[in-house]
Structure formats: structure tokens, C-alpha cells
Scaffold this motif. Structure first.
Motif, PDB file in Angstrom:
ATOM      1  N   VAL A  86       9.314  -3.008  -0.082  1.00 26.26           N
ATOM      2  CA  VAL A  86       8.540  -1.695   0.204  1.00 26.26           C
ATOM      3  C   VAL A  86       9.356  -0.443  -0.350  1.00 26.26           C
ATOM      4  O   VAL A  86      10.518  -0.608  -0.420  1.00 26.26           O
ATOM      5  CB  VAL A  86       8.385  -1.312   1.766  1.00 26.26           C
ATOM      6  CG1 VAL A  86       7.197  -2.191   2.191  1.00 26.26           C
ATOM      7  CG2 VAL A  86       9.613  -1.235   2.550  1.00 26.26           C
ATOM      8  N   LEU A  87       8.611   0.506  -0.829  1.00 24.99           N
ATOM      9  CA  LEU A  87       9.192   1.437  -1.556  1.00 24.99           C
ATOM     10  C   LEU A  87      10.142   2.255  -0.002  1.00 24.99           C
ATOM     11  O   LEU A  87       9.740   2.197   0.964  1.00 24.99           O
ATOM     12  CB  LEU A  87       8.498   2.594  -2.177  1.00 24.99           C
ATOM     13  CG  LEU A  87       7.771   1.935  -3.301  1.00 24.99           C
ATOM     14  CD1 LEU A  87       6.708   2.849  -3.631  1.00 24.99           C
ATOM     15  CD2 LEU A  87       8.820   1.483  -4.342  1.00 24.99           C
ATOM     16  N   ASN A  88      11.332   3.092  -0.442  1.00 26.26           N
ATOM     17  CA  ASN A  88      11.790   3.989   0.394  1.00 26.26           C
ATOM     18  C   ASN A  88      12.488   3.214   1.591  1.00 26.26           C
ATOM     19  O   ASN A  88      13.202   4.050   2.570  1.00 26.26           O
ATOM     20  CB  ASN A  88      10.948   5.026   1.037  1.00 26.26           C
ATOM     21  CG  ASN A  88      10.661   6.141   0.081  1.00 26.26           C
ATOM     22  OD1 ASN A  88      11.289   6.135  -1.035  1.00 26.26           O
ATOM     23  ND2 ASN A  88       9.887   7.077   0.519  1.00 26.26           N
TER      24      ASN A  88
ATOM     25  N   TYR B  19       1.250  -1.399  10.204  1.00 20.71           N
ATOM     26  CA  TYR B  19       0.583  -2.507   9.322  1.00 20.71           C
ATOM     27  C   TYR B  19      -0.825  -2.515   9.795  1.00 20.71           C
ATOM     28  O   TYR B  19      -1.043  -3.562  10.350  1.00 20.71           O
ATOM     29  CB  TYR B  19       1.710  -3.690   9.353  1.00 20.71           C
ATOM     30  CG  TYR B  19       0.961  -4.705   8.615  1.00 20.71           C
ATOM     31  CD1 TYR B  19       0.946  -4.827   7.024  1.00 20.71           C
ATOM     32  CD2 TYR B  19       0.142  -5.756   8.852  1.00 20.71           C
ATOM     33  CE1 TYR B  19       0.546  -5.695   6.312  1.00 20.71           C
ATOM     34  CE2 TYR B  19      -0.104  -7.065   8.211  1.00 20.71           C
ATOM     35  CZ  TYR B  19      -0.184  -6.931   6.830  1.00 20.71           C
ATOM     36  OH  TYR B  19      -0.529  -7.659   5.995  1.00 20.71           O
ATOM     37  N   ASN B  20      -1.483  -1.766   9.278  1.00 20.10           N
ATOM     38  CA  ASN B  20      -2.992  -1.640  10.007  1.00 20.10           C
ATOM     39  C   ASN B  20      -3.994  -2.504   8.984  1.00 20.10           C
ATOM     40  O   ASN B  20      -3.479  -3.100   7.863  1.00 20.10           O
ATOM     41  CB  ASN B  20      -3.353  -0.199  10.131  1.00 20.10           C
ATOM     42  CG  ASN B  20      -3.473   0.524   8.757  1.00 20.10           C
ATOM     43  OD1 ASN B  20      -3.207  -0.072   7.662  1.00 20.10           O
ATOM     44  ND2 ASN B  20      -3.479   1.790   8.913  1.00 20.10           N
ATOM     45  N   ALA B  21      -5.108  -2.195   9.184  1.00 26.19           N
ATOM     46  CA  ALA B  21      -6.081  -3.181   8.228  1.00 26.19           C
ATOM     47  C   ALA B  21      -6.140  -2.676   6.959  1.00 26.19           C
ATOM     48  O   ALA B  21      -6.216  -3.669   5.976  1.00 26.19           O
ATOM     49  CB  ALA B  21      -7.475  -2.881   9.044  1.00 26.19           C
ATOM     50  N   GLU B  22      -5.909  -1.421   6.678  1.00 27.60           N
ATOM     51  CA  GLU B  22      -5.985  -0.901   5.201  1.00 27.60           C
ATOM     52  C   GLU B  22      -4.780  -1.585   4.533  1.00 27.60           C
ATOM     53  O   GLU B  22      -4.927  -1.849   3.231  1.00 27.60           O
ATOM     54  CB  GLU B  22      -6.118   0.314   5.307  1.00 27.60           C
ATOM     55  CG  GLU B  22      -6.497   1.059   3.768  1.00 27.60           C
ATOM     56  CD  GLU B  22      -6.774   2.347   3.769  1.00 27.60           C
ATOM     57  OE1 GLU B  22      -7.152   3.152   2.794  1.00 27.60           O
ATOM     58  OE2 GLU B  22      -6.783   3.102   4.872  1.00 27.60           O
ATOM     59  N   VAL B  23      -3.440  -1.689   4.954  1.00 28.54           N
ATOM     60  CA  VAL B  23      -2.346  -2.137   4.513  1.00 28.54           C
ATOM     61  C   VAL B  23      -2.604  -3.515   4.185  1.00 28.54           C
ATOM     62  O   VAL B  23      -2.185  -4.037   3.157  1.00 28.54           O
ATOM     63  CB  VAL B  23      -1.230  -1.817   5.454  1.00 28.54           C
ATOM     64  CG1 VAL B  23       0.063  -2.165   4.681  1.00 28.54           C
ATOM     65  CG2 VAL B  23      -0.907  -0.435   5.633  1.00 28.54           C
TER      66      VAL B  23
ATOM     67  N   LYS C  26       5.902  -7.341  10.003  1.00 27.43           N
ATOM     68  CA  LYS C  26       4.955  -7.844   9.723  1.00 27.43           C
ATOM     69  C   LYS C  26       4.351  -7.779   8.374  1.00 27.43           C
ATOM     70  O   LYS C  26       3.689  -9.031   7.884  1.00 27.43           O
ATOM     71  CB  LYS C  26       3.780  -7.185  10.715  1.00 27.43           C
ATOM     72  CG  LYS C  26       3.972  -7.336  12.444  1.00 27.43           C
ATOM     73  CD  LYS C  26       2.704  -6.719  12.936  1.00 27.43           C
ATOM     74  CE  LYS C  26       3.001  -5.292  13.354  1.00 27.43           C
ATOM     75  NZ  LYS C  26       1.994  -5.021  14.366  1.00 27.43           N
ATOM     76  N   PHE C  27       4.582  -6.880   7.679  1.00 27.40           N
ATOM     77  CA  PHE C  27       4.318  -6.511   6.227  1.00 27.40           C
ATOM     78  C   PHE C  27       4.987  -7.766   5.510  1.00 27.40           C
ATOM     79  O   PHE C  27       4.455  -8.672   4.701  1.00 27.40           O
ATOM     80  CB  PHE C  27       4.714  -5.436   5.644  1.00 27.40           C
ATOM     81  CG  PHE C  27       4.472  -5.226   4.180  1.00 27.40           C
ATOM     82  CD1 PHE C  27       3.298  -4.899   3.579  1.00 27.40           C
ATOM     83  CD2 PHE C  27       5.687  -5.686   3.311  1.00 27.40           C
ATOM     84  CE1 PHE C  27       3.252  -4.879   2.145  1.00 27.40           C
ATOM     85  CE2 PHE C  27       5.647  -5.647   2.044  1.00 27.40           C
ATOM     86  CZ  PHE C  27       4.429  -5.016   1.431  1.00 27.40           C
TER      87      PHE C  27
ATOM     88  N   PHE D 144       0.835  -1.056   0.015  1.00 27.12           N
ATOM     89  CA  PHE D 144      -0.054   0.053  -0.067  1.00 27.12           C
ATOM     90  C   PHE D 144       0.898   1.362   0.113  1.00 27.12           C
ATOM     91  O   PHE D 144       1.662   1.277   0.825  1.00 27.12           O
ATOM     92  CB  PHE D 144      -0.956   0.071   1.250  1.00 27.12           C
ATOM     93  CG  PHE D 144      -1.978   1.117   1.379  1.00 27.12           C
ATOM     94  CD1 PHE D 144      -2.923   1.017   0.451  1.00 27.12           C
ATOM     95  CD2 PHE D 144      -1.914   1.981   2.302  1.00 27.12           C
ATOM     96  CE1 PHE D 144      -4.091   2.121   0.211  1.00 27.12           C
ATOM     97  CE2 PHE D 144      -3.068   2.894   2.308  1.00 27.12           C
ATOM     98  CZ  PHE D 144      -4.008   2.933   1.546  1.00 27.12           C
ATOM     99  N   TRP D 145       0.778   2.062  -1.053  1.00 20.56           N
ATOM    100  CA  TRP D 145       1.701   3.233  -1.240  1.00 20.56           C
ATOM    101  C   TRP D 145       1.967   3.973   0.100  1.00 20.56           C
ATOM    102  O   TRP D 145       2.873   4.409   0.347  1.00 20.56           O
ATOM    103  CB  TRP D 145       1.390   3.911  -2.499  1.00 20.56           C
ATOM    104  CG  TRP D 145       2.551   5.185  -2.708  1.00 20.56           C
ATOM    105  CD1 TRP D 145       3.505   4.978  -3.196  1.00 20.56           C
ATOM    106  CD2 TRP D 145       2.107   6.572  -2.431  1.00 20.56           C
ATOM    107  NE1 TRP D 145       4.155   6.278  -3.275  1.00 20.56           N
ATOM    108  CE2 TRP D 145       3.268   6.988  -2.808  1.00 20.56           C
ATOM    109  CE3 TRP D 145       1.015   7.171  -1.946  1.00 20.56           C
ATOM    110  CZ2 TRP D 145       3.543   8.553  -2.522  1.00 20.56           C
ATOM    111  CZ3 TRP D 145       0.996   8.546  -1.736  1.00 20.56           C
ATOM    112  CH2 TRP D 145       2.252   9.091  -2.201  1.00 20.56           C
ATOM    113  N   PRO D 146       0.969   4.495   0.793  1.00 19.11           N
ATOM    114  CA  PRO D 146       1.302   5.561   1.730  1.00 19.11           C
ATOM    115  C   PRO D 146       1.995   4.919   2.852  1.00 19.11           C
ATOM    116  O   PRO D 146       2.986   5.385   3.357  1.00 19.11           O
ATOM    117  CB  PRO D 146      -0.164   5.905   2.364  1.00 19.11           C
ATOM    118  CG  PRO D 146      -1.131   5.677   1.088  1.00 19.11           C
ATOM    119  CD  PRO D 146      -0.502   4.536   0.306  1.00 19.11           C
ATOM    120  N   PHE D 147       1.770   3.446   3.016  1.00 18.95           N
ATOM    121  CA  PHE D 147       2.600   2.706   4.098  1.00 18.95           C
ATOM    122  C   PHE D 147       4.291   2.454   3.616  1.00 18.95           C
ATOM    123  O   PHE D 147       5.085   2.520   4.317  1.00 18.95           O
ATOM    124  CB  PHE D 147       1.940   1.369   4.454  1.00 18.95           C
ATOM    125  CG  PHE D 147       3.006   0.529   5.118  1.00 18.95           C
ATOM    126  CD1 PHE D 147       3.174   0.476   6.616  1.00 18.95           C
ATOM    127  CD2 PHE D 147       3.436  -0.644   4.818  1.00 18.95           C
ATOM    128  CE1 PHE D 147       3.684  -0.135   7.327  1.00 18.95           C
ATOM    129  CE2 PHE D 147       4.238  -1.584   5.302  1.00 18.95           C
ATOM    130  CZ  PHE D 147       4.468  -1.162   6.753  1.00 18.95           C
TER     131      PHE D 147
END
Length: 682
Positions: free
Chosen positions: A416-418, A383-387, A434-435, A370-373
Motif C-alpha cells: 500500500v502507498l504511504n 478495508y471496506n466493500a469498495e476497497v 485484512k488487505f 484502492f488509492w484512497p485507502f
């Protein structure tokens, strides 16, 4: 490279009681019970002049043991230079491998594996005897269960499955300006041997060709460049690594002009793949081709971009299949537009593959979460429900579209980016693990082969050391096993005053929770912690003891152990609210003096007085970590980047709110005017 055939121990080890006696001097006597029977499978997986890699699998044929040491003597004076999944030491001609914290237990009938890189001179004979916890392993050998099937007569699905897991040799042969231009050393035999030894079964070899192609109409590839690519492929195949070769940054250097200069670009693409296909047509099936990395086209998105992607894929397929040799049925890998995994992009590629009616074709997409994460923007620091929903949905879509239809899928890049060793702090370590753990589980569950994108941020290629060994252990374990986690990896305590109890939620991931350890000492359930359902509660007394003198920062590191996988690390941290000080300075180098007081920065909000968002991202108040702001803990500053300050309206005060992982916040006001910033703590 002189490579010998694989050598395996296929007979029962001879009596070697002396090994057990010598072993106790290396790590001390084994505290656990002796093994009652065992067998060992020792395999030399690769060998080169002066060096080799080996895998060792130990099967416990007796009652379960908790804590193990395996001892042996090398018959030819070999030495272990680096090991993984075990601690290895040698003395008096005896080598001993000892368990790590996460693989100490071996149930009856179960196995544990470790590997190492060794040196040799003259000969590299296999050891004749092993002992486990003082018991000679004379139970015969066990066949390995994870050796990938041969690809020579494999289906596309079988071949892609045998590539799992894969690793990208990123920012090397794809780098602009030369193989070392982007900070990595030259690819070597030793690097590829190491990659194989770390459990990878394939590499993706990104290659950018543009700088090495002559003018049209022939677009001849520099022979030296082609042979360097061939050399690396040869080395990888020698290590039993499958190779996925592609056309990489050419996608945005010139192929993106297919939409505006169609015929010239297509002619160049055809000339390039004609040469690649001809050079490698006699290579074995373990070499596969990917038509283009992340296809993208100027002014053509959506369905228009899908059509151009299909055109390149079809031209690629026709050229390779018509080039003869082993290209008649070589595995060909086709991307979606920009290797995107949205359903319309998947559907478009599925239509292309269905039309080809070729059983040796695979699909490929990329996944960075998920880009914002992935970049830490808009407040997505966990690493929430949306991610998680984004991750699960991606794997489910590719499974439903391709895998269930018999078309294999390669996730040609994932991470992951960055995340980069040059940009520390962008991601919270536990949330990142976790991701990664969840992604590897989904890959197994949905039948997707993954290839880790590594541009040097994971494996330091000069020393051949993982920059974060614990993270690598997650990668290695996650190929076959889930790991338990928790709602967070830290418990924050105040610097003074009474310490109360604190709770975390266990994410068991189908495993059993087996307790907490500090080093080799097990914490006492009841006195130090309690477990109720999935709630792990640290007692006030336990935390007080663990906090010690309550110096700012990490006071203790614990492990939550589960019945399988890598233990979840929990840090006990003492911190107080960070303190920011007033400052004035130039926009180019403005930094806020900061006493972090043991805390760690999570994110930063920026707003004008009227409540509108300030900074480079105007759609969210939470700015992107590192590109807009970053901490320097050693210098005691919070840095506001020139990019962020350039986006701030001159003369208008901006209120910054810094959020820390303890839950603390700190507010600060800045005004940028004429290249000078004035900052005031609020």
C-alpha cells in the motif's frame, strides 16, 4: 562465496532419549501429550563463511498434538542466531524449538515447519537425531512439498509460478545518488540469504542506469556499475533465488521523453539493453528481464501511451532475443502502460504479446490497492466493500485477460502507498492486515505471482529483522493459507462507569473459529464470550476483568484462533473522548495541544463556514493523512502541516473534525492569517 550443496537428513533419526531429558530444562516440560511418532526433514538451504540457513519440517505420525517442542544436538557446535515460526533456545549442547501461538497444533499426518539462521566454524554437519515432545523421531524422512520446480526446462507459466513469492530490493540499486543514498545499506550476501530463509523464492532487482551511462552515441554503462549488478545477481542465484532485472527510474528520468524526442531516446534505450543483454546472455534461466518499470510518456496517455509502451516492449524483445546465448529463450517480462491494471491497458499488452507469439513471455502490473485507502484520504480508513471490490476486480481482470490465456502474470510491486516506518499511523493495523491477507488469497486463487515492494519499510536491512513480525507472519502464512479476521481489531471501553458487552463480526474465510486466548490462557466461552453465527460477543464480565485498572490505552491483547493461518489479534482498549486546547502559533510549526486519552486518530475533515472543502484536496472534506495532518502521541499534539495551511484561504475560519478509531470526534476551528494560526476548541 563458498557454498556447499544442500544437506538434508534422509535417514531415520537414531535413538536420542537424552535429548528429551535435556530439552525440558529450556522451556519447561511440555504440557501437551507426547508425540507417538514423527519424522523430520532438515535442510541446509544456504551456507556462507561462518553462517547458514536451514529449514526444518516436522511430520506428526501419531495422534494430534497441541503444543510441541523439537529437540536436537548439533554435532559440530553450531548455534542458532535467529529463528522464524518457532522460538529457539539452547543449553548444555541441546537446541530446542518450541511452537508459537499460531502453530501449536499438529494434526495426525500433518506437518509444521520453521527455519533459522545459524553460525558454524570448521564443519556444518547435519544433526543425527531429533525428538518431538520427548519421542524420538524415527519414522523416516518426508520429502518437501513446496520446493519450486527447476526452471531450466520450465514453461513460462511454471517458471513464474516458481518465483512465488517475490521480494523487491527497493530503493537500493534504483536509488539516485548511489546505492545507499535513499537510506538502505549495501546489498550483501547475508541479506539475500535472509530473504531466501524467510520463504521468498525470487527477488526483483530494480536498477536505475542513467547516472552510470556515458554520452551518445554509445551510451556506455560504467563497467563498475555493470559488475556490481552482476555481483548481486550472482549472490541471489547462489541462494536459489530467481532474479528479475529491470530498467527502473530511467522511465521518468529520460524514457518519458520518447513522445517528444523519439529517435534520441530510442537509440539510448537500444544501447542500454544491448549492453545488459550481452553481459548476462550466458546466465541461467533463473535470471529474467523486465523491459522497463512503469513506462510513462510526457503528454501521451491512454491509447497513445499504449502505443509507445508497445514500441519499447517490441524493441526490447527483439534486442534480447537477437543477442544470443541463453537469451534465445530467457523469460522476458513486459509491462502495461504505467503497469496499470485497468482493462484497456491489459488489452493493449495482450495484443502485443499475442503478436509476438513467444511462449517465454510474461505480463507484469503493479498493485497498491484502492488509492484512497492506500494513502488514507476521503475517509477510507478501513478495508471496506469498495476497497475489497477494487482488489478482487484487479486480480480477476489479470486472470481473465492473461492467466486463462496461458500468459503468466507477475505483480512486480504490491503493498500500500504511504505505509512507512517513518510515517506511523497512516493505516489502521488490522485493516492493513485484512488487505494483505485478501491480496495473497486472490494471488493464489487467480494464479498471479506477487513481489512485495520493500524499500525498507518492512525488512530492516541492517539488523535483518522485520519491523513488524506479526505482519511478516501474515505474509509468510498467506502464501499457502488463509487467515481468519474480524470486523475490527480493537474493542474500546470507557474510562469510567459500567462496562457493557461488545461484539465483533468474524470473517472466517472458510476456516473454523477455535476460540480466544490471552497469552497461553484460553478464555471461557459463555463466561468471557459467546459466538452466535459469525457474531463474537464479549461479555460485560469478561471485558471488566480484561480491562483491569482501566488505564488509558491497551489493557489486554487477545488472539482469536482459527483452524489455520495466523491468529487475529484483538486489543482491549480503555479511552475517553480526546480533548483539544486553544493555541496560537506560526504556520510552519502549528500544533494543537491534545489529550488523546487512549484513543487513536483515524482521519480529519476540513470545511469552510459555507460548507465547502478546505485544504489541499478540495474534492473531499477528508484530507490526506500525514501530508496534511498527523498525530504526535508522545508530544500530545495534532500537527497541521505547512502544506495544508498553505492551501487554506487566508483569514477564513476552517472547522476541523478529527475522527478517532473509537468512534469519538473532536471539533476545532482555525484561522490562518499572515503566517500565524489561531486555533480554538469547539
Amino acid at each position: 562465496m563458498n557454498r556447499r550443496p544442500r544437506a538434508r537428513l534422509r535417514v531415520a533419526a537414531v535413538v536420542a532419549a537424552a535429548l528429551a531429558m535435556l530439552a525440558t530444562g529450556l522451556f519447561g516440560a511440555v504440557s501437551a501429550q507426547a508425540a507417538q511418532g514423527c519424522s523430520v526433514d532438515y535442510e541446509v538451504t544456504a551456507q556462507w563463511s561462518g553462517g547458514f540457513t536451514a529449514d526444518v519440517a516436522v511430520t506428526n505420525l501419531g495422534e494430534s498434538v497441541n503444543g510441541w517442542e523439537l529437540a536436537w544436538s548439533f554435532p559440530s557446535g553450531q548455534q542458532v542466531t535467529q529463528a522464524w515460526n518457532a522460538e529457539v533456545a539452547a543449553a548444555a549442547g541441546t537446541t530446542v524449538a518450541k511452537h508459537l501461538s499460531y502453530n501449536a497444533a499438529i494434526a495426525s499426518g500433518a506437518s509444521v515447519s520453521f527455519g533459522f539462521i545459524g553460525s558454524w566454524s570448521g564443519a556444518n554437519e547435519v544433526p543425527a537425531a531429533f525428538s518431538l515432545n520427548g519421542t524420538v523421531c524415527d519414522g523416516g524422512s518426508s520429502e518437501p512439498t513446496t520446493t519450486p520446480p527447476p526452471t531450466g526446462n520450465a514453461t513460462a507459466m511454471e517458471q513464474v509460478a516458481a518465483m512465488q513469492p517475490g521480494w523487491n530490493v527497493g530503493n537500493t540499486l534504483d536509488a539516485l545518488g548511489g546505492e545507499t543514498a535513499w537510506g538502505n545499506p549495501l546489498i550483501t550476501e547475508e541479506l539475500l540469504a535472509h530473504v531466501k530463509s524467510q520463504g521468498f523464492n525470487s527477488i526483483r532487482l530494480p536498477v536505475t542506469w542513467e547516472e552510470y551511462m556515458g554520452p551518445g552515441p554509445d551510451y556506455t554503462v560504467d563497467p563498475a556499475r555493470m559488475e556490481r549488478v552482476a555481483q548481486v545477481i550472482d549472490w541471489a542465484l547462489e541462494q536459489d533465488l530467481q532474479v528479475l532485472l529491470n530498467v527502473h527510474h530511467d522511465s521518468w528520468m529520460w524514457l518519458n521523453e520518447l513522445s517528444t524526442d523519439h529517435d534520441a531516446v530510442l537509440a539510448k534505450y537500444e544501447a542500454l539493453w544491448t549492453q545488459i543483454a550481452d553481459r548476462f546472455k550466458d546466465y541461467p534461466a533463473e535470471l529474467s528481464f523486465e523491459s522497463v518499470n512503469e513506462p510513462q510518456f510526457t503528454g501521451a496517455e491512454g491509447e497513445a501511451g499504449d502505443a509507445l509502451t508497445e514500441e519499447l516492449n517490441l524493441v526490447f524483445h527483439e534486442l534480447v532475443r537477437g543477442s544470443g546465448g541463453n537469451n534465445d529463450d530467457r523469460l522476458l517480462v513486459l509491462p502495461t502502460l504505467v503497469t496499470n491494471a485497468d482493462q484497456p491497458r491489459l488489452d493493449a499488452l495482450k495484443t502485443t504479446i499475442d503478436g509476438l507469439d513467444d511462449p517465454m513471455v510474461a505480463a507484469t502490473i503493479h498493485f497498491y490497492g484502492f488509492w484512497p485507502f492506500s494513502v488514507n484520504i476521503a475517509g477510507f480508513t478501513s478495508y471496506n466493500a469498495e476497497v475489497e471490490a477494487d482488489l478482487v476486480g484487479t486480480f480477476q481482470r489479470v486472470n481473465d485477460t492473461f492467466v486463462d490465456a496461458g500468459i503468466p502474470v507477475i505483480m512486480g510491486e504490491w503493498a500500500v502507498l504511504n505505509y512507512d516506518h517513518n510515517r506511523p499511523g497512516v493505516h489502521q493495523p488490522g485493516e492493513l492486515l485484512k488487505f494483505f491477507e485478501a491480496a495473497e488469497y486472490q494471488a493464489r486463487d487467480k494464479g498471479v505471482t506477487t513481489m512485495l515492494w520493500d524499500a525498507g519499510q518492512f525488512l530492516e536491512r541492517n539488523s535483518l529483522q522485520w519491523r513488524d513480525q506479526h505482519m511478516y507472519e501474515y505474509f509468510a502464512s498467506g502464501v499457502t493459507t488463509r487467515s481468519g479476521t474480524a470486523s475490527f481489531d480493537s474493542v474500546y471501553l470507557p474510562g469510567s462507569g459500567a462496562i457493557g458487552s461488545a461484539s465483533l463480526t468474524l470473517n472466517r474465510n472458510g476456516l473454523d473459529f477455535e476460540g480466544l486466548w490471552q497469552g497461553g490462557t484460553e478464555l471461557a466461552e459463555g463466561a468471557d464470550y459467546t459466538v452466535s453465527g459469525d457474531t463474537l460477543t464479549f461479555t460485560a464480565a469478561g471485558l471488566t476483568r480484561l480491562a483491569g485498572d482501566r488505564e488509558y490505552g491497551v489493557n489486554a491483547e487477545l488472539e482469536a484462533r482459527f483452524s489455520a493461518g495466523v491468529p487475529w489479534r484483538i486489543k482491549i482498549i480503555t479511552s475517553d473522548e480526546p480533548v483539544l486546547s486553544n493555541a496560537t502559533g506560526p504556520s510552519a510549526t502549528f500544533a494543537i495541544p491534545t489529550e488523546f486519552n487512549g484513543d487513536t486518530l483515524a482521519t480529519m475533515e476540513a470545511k469552510y463556514a459555507d460548507g465547502t472543502n478546505a485544504g489541499t484536496a478540495t474534492w473531499t472534506s477528508y484530507q490526506e493523512f500525514w501530508s496534511n495532518f498527523r498525530p504526535d502521541y508522545s508530544a500530545g499534539t495534532l500537527i497541521l502541516t505547512p502544506e495544508f495551511l498553505a492551501a487554506v484561504t487566508d483569514g477564513q475560519p476552517v472547522t476541523l473534525t478529527f475522527h478517532f478509531y473509537s468512534g469519538a470526534t473532536a471539533s476545532y476551528s482555525i484561522t490562518e492569517s499572515g503566517g500565524t494560526v489561531t486555533g480554538t476548541a469547539l
